[in-house]
Design a protein around this motif. Structure first.
Motif, PDB file in Angstrom:
ATOM      1  N   GLY A 164       0.820  -1.214   0.000  1.00  0.00           N
ATOM      2  CA  GLY A 164       0.000   0.000   0.000  1.00  0.00           C
ATOM      3  C   GLY A 164       0.853   1.263   0.000  1.00  0.00           C
ATOM      4  N   GLN A 165       1.916   1.276   0.807  1.00  0.00           N
ATOM      5  CA  GLN A 165       2.795   2.450   0.856  1.00  0.00           C
ATOM      6  C   GLN A 165       3.489   2.656  -0.492  1.00  0.00           C
ATOM      7  N   LEU A 166       3.947   1.566  -1.111  1.00  0.00           N
ATOM      8  CA  LEU A 166       4.622   1.685  -2.401  1.00  0.00           C
ATOM      9  C   LEU A 166       3.654   2.195  -3.464  1.00  0.00           C
ATOM     10  N   VAL A 167       2.437   1.671  -3.493  1.00  0.00           N
ATOM     11  CA  VAL A 167       1.451   2.106  -4.486  1.00  0.00           C
ATOM     12  C   VAL A 167       1.114   3.581  -4.286  1.00  0.00           C
ATOM     13  N   ARG A 168       0.909   3.990  -3.020  1.00  0.00           N
ATOM     14  CA  ARG A 168       0.593   5.399  -2.758  1.00  0.00           C
ATOM     15  C   ARG A 168       1.764   6.299  -3.158  1.00  0.00           C
TER      16      ARG A 168
END
Length: 147
Positions: free
Chosen positions: A23-27
């Motif tokens: 999730g952090q990488l996608v955001r």
């Protein structure tokens, strides 16, 4: 002297960590490729128009599980920014198609390049061993997403 066997990782904790990390990488990728802060609905419509070509408001709304009125507002905002344009439907004079403008297509490409540049720079900060571990995980991440 042999070291004691390492217990397998706790599956629940691993799922939580993986969900957070992905999730952090996608955001982060989304933020790097979205300097104009377009909404997710706007980005989705632009991506779909690039991938599938000109579409009606109803087709775009159905593809994104939105109401046509909501998609109409999304397309109106994109049209105001010069990212999409209206075109007559080739076989049904009652319908209008929306398509990417050259500016919209260029914006899409610039966003993709910005994401790639950020990820390349981030990966250069990893050690060779960390990059190898990341490369080894790619098929596993792909396998998780497919199944």
């Amino acid at each position: 002297m042999d070291s004691p066997p390492v217990p397998p990782p706790d599956l629940d904790a691993t799922v939580d960590d993986l969900t957070l990390a992905v999730g952090q990488l996608v955001r982060r990728l989304r933020a790097q490729g979205n300097p104009n802060a377009l909404s997710l609905s706007q980005l989705s419509a632009l991506a779909r128009l690039e991938q599938q070509g000109a579409m009606t408001t109803a087709d775009l709304a159905r593809a994104d599980s939105m109401k046509p009125q909501s998609m109409g507002a999304v397309l109106a905002s994109l049209e105001q920014e010069g990212l999409v344009e209206r075109r007559p439907h080739p076989t049904d004079g009652r319908q209008i198609l929306f398509a990417l403008t050259p500016h919209g297509l260029d914006e899409r490409r610039q966003r993709g390049l910005a994401k790639r540049a950020w990820l390349l720079a981030a990966m250069t900060r990893l050690s060779p061993q960390e990059r190898s571990a990341l490369v080894a995980a790619i098929p596993l991440i792909r396998q998780l997403s497919e199944g």
